[in-house]
Design a protein around this motif. Structure first.
Motif, PDB file in Angstrom:
ATOM      1  N   LEU A 204      42.439  28.644  67.029  1.00 22.46           N
ATOM      2  CA  LEU A 204      42.730  28.010  65.735  1.00 22.46           C
ATOM      3  C   LEU A 204      41.414  27.639  65.061  1.00 22.46           C
ATOM      4  O   LEU A 204      40.950  26.505  65.108  1.00 22.46           O
ATOM      5  CB  LEU A 204      43.619  26.765  65.936  1.00 22.46           C
ATOM      6  CG  LEU A 204      44.874  26.937  66.790  1.00 22.46           C
ATOM      7  CD1 LEU A 204      45.752  25.693  66.707  1.00 22.46           C
ATOM      8  CD2 LEU A 204      45.660  28.181  66.380  1.00 22.46           C
ATOM      9  N   ARG A 205      40.823  28.599  64.400  1.00 25.12           N
ATOM     10  CA  ARG A 205      39.476  28.433  63.844  1.00 25.12           C
ATOM     11  C   ARG A 205      39.452  27.586  62.574  1.00 25.12           C
ATOM     12  O   ARG A 205      38.404  27.084  62.176  1.00 25.12           O
ATOM     13  CB  ARG A 205      38.869  29.809  63.558  1.00 25.12           C
ATOM     14  CG  ARG A 205      38.744  30.688  64.792  1.00 25.12           C
ATOM     15  CD  ARG A 205      38.136  32.042  64.463  1.00 25.12           C
ATOM     16  NE  ARG A 205      38.026  32.890  65.637  1.00 25.12           N
ATOM     17  CZ  ARG A 205      38.988  33.665  66.115  1.00 25.12           C
ATOM     18  NH1 ARG A 205      40.153  33.707  65.475  1.00 25.12           N
ATOM     19  NH2 ARG A 205      38.815  34.399  67.181  1.00 25.12           N
ATOM     20  N   ASP A 206      40.595  27.437  61.928  1.00 28.33           N
ATOM     21  CA  ASP A 206      40.630  26.735  60.643  1.00 28.33           C
ATOM     22  C   ASP A 206      41.365  25.400  60.723  1.00 28.33           C
ATOM     23  O   ASP A 206      41.774  24.856  59.702  1.00 28.33           O
ATOM     24  CB  ASP A 206      41.303  27.612  59.586  1.00 28.33           C
ATOM     25  CG  ASP A 206      40.453  28.808  59.197  1.00 28.33           C
ATOM     26  OD1 ASP A 206      39.241  28.626  59.019  1.00 28.33           O
ATOM     27  OD2 ASP A 206      41.008  29.917  59.080  1.00 28.33           O
ATOM     28  N   THR A 207      41.548  24.867  61.913  1.00 23.38           N
ATOM     29  CA  THR A 207      42.306  23.631  62.077  1.00 23.38           C
ATOM     30  C   THR A 207      41.401  22.510  62.556  1.00 23.38           C
ATOM     31  O   THR A 207      40.644  22.681  63.514  1.00 23.38           O
ATOM     32  CB  THR A 207      43.459  23.830  63.083  1.00 23.38           C
ATOM     33  OG1 THR A 207      44.297  24.896  62.636  1.00 23.38           O
ATOM     34  CG2 THR A 207      44.286  22.562  63.216  1.00 23.38           C
ATOM     35  N   GLY A 208      41.458  21.379  61.879  1.00 23.24           N
ATOM     36  CA  GLY A 208      40.642  20.230  62.261  1.00 23.24           C
ATOM     37  C   GLY A 208      40.887  19.070  61.313  1.00 23.24           C
ATOM     38  O   GLY A 208      41.710  19.160  60.394  1.00 23.24           O
ATOM     39  N   PHE A 209      40.173  17.992  61.534  1.00 17.67           N
ATOM     40  CA  PHE A 209      40.342  16.794  60.726  1.00 17.67           C
ATOM     41  C   PHE A 209      39.387  16.749  59.534  1.00 17.67           C
ATOM     42  O   PHE A 209      39.298  15.730  58.859  1.00 17.67           O
ATOM     43  CB  PHE A 209      40.129  15.542  61.590  1.00 17.67           C
ATOM     44  CG  PHE A 209      41.275  15.276  62.528  1.00 17.67           C
ATOM     45  CD1 PHE A 209      42.473  14.761  62.058  1.00 17.67           C
ATOM     46  CD2 PHE A 209      41.160  15.553  63.879  1.00 17.67           C
ATOM     47  CE1 PHE A 209      43.540  14.517  62.909  1.00 17.67           C
ATOM     48  CE2 PHE A 209      42.217  15.306  64.750  1.00 17.67           C
ATOM     49  CZ  PHE A 209      43.409  14.789  64.263  1.00 17.67           C
ATOM     50  N   GLN A 210      38.698  17.839  59.263  1.00 21.52           N
ATOM     51  CA  GLN A 210      37.777  17.860  58.145  1.00 21.52           C
ATOM     52  C   GLN A 210      37.746  19.253  57.526  1.00 21.52           C
ATOM     53  O   GLN A 210      38.112  20.240  58.169  1.00 21.52           O
ATOM     54  CB  GLN A 210      36.364  17.465  58.587  1.00 21.52           C
ATOM     55  CG  GLN A 210      35.591  18.516  59.375  1.00 21.52           C
ATOM     56  CD  GLN A 210      36.131  18.750  60.770  1.00 21.52           C
ATOM     57  OE1 GLN A 210      36.635  17.832  61.398  1.00 21.52           O
ATOM     58  NE2 GLN A 210      36.029  19.964  61.271  1.00 21.52           N
ATOM     59  N   THR A 211      37.346  19.304  56.271  1.00 19.89           N
ATOM     60  CA  THR A 211      37.138  20.571  55.582  1.00 19.89           C
ATOM     61  C   THR A 211      35.677  20.625  55.157  1.00 19.89           C
ATOM     62  O   THR A 211      35.275  19.929  54.222  1.00 19.89           O
ATOM     63  CB  THR A 211      38.044  20.700  54.342  1.00 19.89           C
ATOM     64  OG1 THR A 211      39.401  20.463  54.718  1.00 19.89           O
ATOM     65  CG2 THR A 211      37.917  22.084  53.735  1.00 19.89           C
ATOM     66  N   PRO A 212      34.842  21.385  55.844  1.00 26.87           N
ATOM     67  CA  PRO A 212      33.416  21.436  55.503  1.00 26.87           C
ATOM     68  C   PRO A 212      33.202  21.865  54.056  1.00 26.87           C
ATOM     69  O   PRO A 212      34.044  22.576  53.482  1.00 26.87           O
ATOM     70  CB  PRO A 212      32.855  22.477  56.483  1.00 26.87           C
ATOM     71  CG  PRO A 212      33.852  22.555  57.593  1.00 26.87           C
ATOM     72  CD  PRO A 212      35.187  22.267  56.969  1.00 26.87           C
ATOM     73  N   PRO A 213      32.109  21.441  53.442  1.00 22.53           N
ATOM     74  CA  PRO A 213      31.836  21.831  52.048  1.00 22.53           C
ATOM     75  C   PRO A 213      31.935  23.338  51.814  1.00 22.53           C
ATOM     76  O   PRO A 213      32.411  23.780  50.769  1.00 22.53           O
ATOM     77  CB  PRO A 213      30.423  21.304  51.806  1.00 22.53           C
ATOM     78  CG  PRO A 213      30.305  20.128  52.730  1.00 22.53           C
ATOM     79  CD  PRO A 213      31.078  20.512  53.959  1.00 22.53           C
ATOM     80  N   SER A 214      31.521  24.129  52.814  1.00 23.81           N
ATOM     81  CA  SER A 214      31.554  25.582  52.647  1.00 23.81           C
ATOM     82  C   SER A 214      32.962  26.149  52.581  1.00 23.81           C
ATOM     83  O   SER A 214      33.167  27.293  52.158  1.00 23.81           O
ATOM     84  CB  SER A 214      30.803  26.248  53.806  1.00 23.81           C
ATOM     85  OG  SER A 214      31.429  25.930  55.047  1.00 23.81           O
ATOM     86  N   GLU A 215      33.971  25.353  52.997  1.00 24.70           N
ATOM     87  CA  GLU A 215      35.351  25.822  52.995  1.00 24.70           C
ATOM     88  C   GLU A 215      36.220  25.111  51.960  1.00 24.70           C
ATOM     89  O   GLU A 215      37.421  25.364  51.887  1.00 24.70           O
ATOM     90  CB  GLU A 215      35.972  25.630  54.386  1.00 24.70           C
ATOM     91  CG  GLU A 215      35.250  26.358  55.507  1.00 24.70           C
ATOM     92  CD  GLU A 215      35.279  27.862  55.327  1.00 24.70           C
ATOM     93  OE1 GLU A 215      36.299  28.377  54.838  1.00 24.70           O
ATOM     94  OE2 GLU A 215      34.270  28.525  55.651  1.00 24.70           O
ATOM     95  N   GLN A 216      35.633  24.236  51.166  1.00 18.50           N
ATOM     96  CA  GLN A 216      36.411  23.449  50.209  1.00 18.50           C
ATOM     97  C   GLN A 216      37.178  24.328  49.218  1.00 18.50           C
ATOM     98  O   GLN A 216      38.274  23.958  48.776  1.00 18.50           O
ATOM     99  CB  GLN A 216      35.491  22.497  49.442  1.00 18.50           C
ATOM    100  CG  GLN A 216      35.004  21.298  50.239  1.00 18.50           C
ATOM    101  CD  GLN A 216      36.097  20.267  50.443  1.00 18.50           C
ATOM    102  OE1 GLN A 216      36.839  19.955  49.521  1.00 18.50           O
ATOM    103  NE2 GLN A 216      36.185  19.726  51.653  1.00 18.50           N
ATOM    104  N   HIS A 217      36.631  25.489  48.891  1.00 17.55           N
ATOM    105  CA  HIS A 217      37.284  26.365  47.922  1.00 17.55           C
ATOM    106  C   HIS A 217      38.617  26.897  48.427  1.00 17.55           C
ATOM    107  O   HIS A 217      39.451  27.357  47.634  1.00 17.55           O
ATOM    108  CB  HIS A 217      36.361  27.538  47.562  1.00 17.55           C
ATOM    109  CG  HIS A 217      36.089  28.466  48.721  1.00 17.55           C
ATOM    110  ND1 HIS A 217      35.225  28.141  49.749  1.00 17.55           N
ATOM    111  CD2 HIS A 217      36.592  29.702  49.014  1.00 17.55           C
ATOM    112  CE1 HIS A 217      35.178  29.138  50.618  1.00 17.55           C
ATOM    113  NE2 HIS A 217      36.000  30.096  50.203  1.00 17.55           N
ATOM    114  N   ARG A 218      38.840  26.823  49.735  1.00 18.31           N
ATOM    115  CA  ARG A 218      40.095  27.316  50.315  1.00 18.31           C
ATOM    116  C   ARG A 218      41.164  26.238  50.392  1.00 18.31           C
ATOM    117  O   ARG A 218      42.322  26.538  50.714  1.00 18.31           O
ATOM    118  CB  ARG A 218      39.839  27.866  51.720  1.00 18.31           C
ATOM    119  CG  ARG A 218      38.899  29.062  51.764  1.00 18.31           C
ATOM    120  CD  ARG A 218      38.545  29.398  53.203  1.00 18.31           C
ATOM    121  NE  ARG A 218      39.746  29.595  54.019  1.00 18.31           N
ATOM    122  CZ  ARG A 218      39.753  29.514  55.357  1.00 18.31           C
ATOM    123  NH1 ARG A 218      38.639  29.192  56.009  1.00 18.31           N
ATOM    124  NH2 ARG A 218      40.888  29.711  56.018  1.00 18.31           N
TER     125      ARG A 218
END
Length: 394
Positions: free
Chosen positions: A205-219
């Motif tokens: 689960l590469r996209d699951t966590g308690f944060q959304t890094p700045p590089s992924e905010q667009h998603r």
């Protein structure tokens, strides 16, 4: 099914949605409809990120069961056995003439079974709770949510009376956040780090966590509010600020960000009785424990409602999610043993072992009159299954 979801988009009830259906171990339908963000006209994508809110809860149950498999706890353990700050809990017994709380001692200690099934007597007590409820008001006065760590949150929670005697009623609560604190206490790891090590990374689960890094905010799909007679309007996360780095307090009941594909892999692990693609996360016995009813008949007969979720004849409560025990009695179009839950912003999922089926759907709309997307899609998929069965038997 796609047309039914598109109709909600066309009516302006939701901005967009993604959905995955898998049966017999294979994805048989995957769709992204509408917009990820209305203002920029960005289309929805199957890889969009969603705040899954209470769909964090089944993930926490699986994490707890990792430790159950290791013999670290049992359902009948008192909560205070693992979190001693809860040893001196009191129970709300009414209001005095001056408006102050009257309390009494618990008839028995609340257990982990109570914690998993929202029957311990805890409440939620957030800013969104009923301000007229004396127990929720006590949560606010104690600053339960105004904390930076789970340890501090538990220390404040332990000073607030339970809403009722343990095991005598059902009340949606932050019991799963207590589970997160227990995982930290048992392992010495931060809750989020434990999830990554023992659940997310093994399952891919590469996209699951308690944060959304700045590089992924667009998603990250935009969060909207839909009030009656008003168009969709952007709203900041009302429960907590969206994190761009690992937060110091990760909650067991809400807060995860995920994708439909990631959550479908988690659901596939449950449907696979604890393993996916040869990787075992929990034992078959643990999944059986997680997905069976743990409520007594008296509470099921009483009936309880939380959003679109129901407890009543034919529908009980398992560990951190609901379970269908008798589809005909419950009048629901799923197989016996179906385990499900949803999230405040319109995410939903279920696994149906009787039909070897899993479904994950995600949108991002907080609504006063949210469409019952789980129920609608269950009915449509049941019709599709019935049609397929007729064709296969012809």
């Amino acid at each position: 099914m796609d047309a039914a979801i598109q109709a909600h988009i066309d009516r302006g009830t939701i901005a967009g949605a993604v959905m995955i259906v898998a049966r017999h171990g294979k994805v048989c339908h995957e769709v992204a409809l509408g917009k990820r963000d209305i203002a920029s006209d960005a289309p929805a994508s199957i890889d969009d990120l969603f705040r899954i809110f209470s769909m964090t809860k089944p993930v926490t149950a699986a994490a707890m069961l990792v430790l159950w498999d290791e013999g670290r706890w049992t359902l009948d353990d008192p909560i205070a056995q693992h979190l001693p700050e809860f040893a001196d809990l009191q129970v709300f017994a009414g209001l005095n003439p001056d408006g102050s709380m009257r309390v009494e001692l618990p008839h028995r200690a609340p257990t982990l079974r109570d914690l998993f099934t929202h029957t311990a007597g805890f409440s939620y007590g957030t800013r969104l709770s009923d301000p007229g409820d004396p127990v929720d008001a006590a949560y606010q006065a104690a600053g339960v949510w105004d904390t930076d760590t789970l340890a501090e949150m538990m220390a404040r929670l332990a000073r607030v009376p339970l809403a009722y005697q343990p095991g005598t009623s059902w009340r949606y609560s932050l019991g799963m956040d207590v589970q997160g604190a227990m995982i930290e206490r048992l392992t010495g790891q931060a809750f989020g780090a434990f999830l990554c090590e023992r659940v997310f990374e093994p399952l891919g689960l590469r996209d699951t966590g308690f944060q959304t890094p700045p590089s992924e905010q667009h998603r990250l799909a935009t969060l909207y509010l839909k009030a009656p007679d008003s168009p969709l309007a952007w709203i900041p996360n009302p429960m907590f600020t969206d994190a761009t780095s690992e937060p110091t307090r990760s909650l067991g009941g809400a807060g995860l960000v995920s994708t439909a594909r990631d959550y479908a892999r988690f659901a596939a692990m449950l449907l696979g009785r604890g393993q996916l693609a040869g990787v075992r996360i929990v034992s078959e016995r643990a999944v059986a424990l997680m997905t069976r009813n743990h409520l007594p008949d008296t509470l099921i007969e009483h009936g309880f409602v939380m959003g679109h979720q129901r407890i009543g004849p034919g529908r009980g409560f398992a560990l951190n999610g609901s379970v269908v025990t008798d589809p005909a009695l419950a009048d629901v179009p799923v197989g016996i043993g179906t385990y499900q839950w949803d999230g405040a912003a319109g995410t939903w999922f279920w696994i149906d072992p009787a039909n070897d089926l899993l479904v994950v759907g995600m949108t991002q709309t907080l609504s006063y009159t949210a469409p019952p997307l789980q129920a609608e899609t269950q009915a449509l998929i049941r019709a599709a299954l019935a049609g397929r069965d007729v064709k296969d038997n012809a």
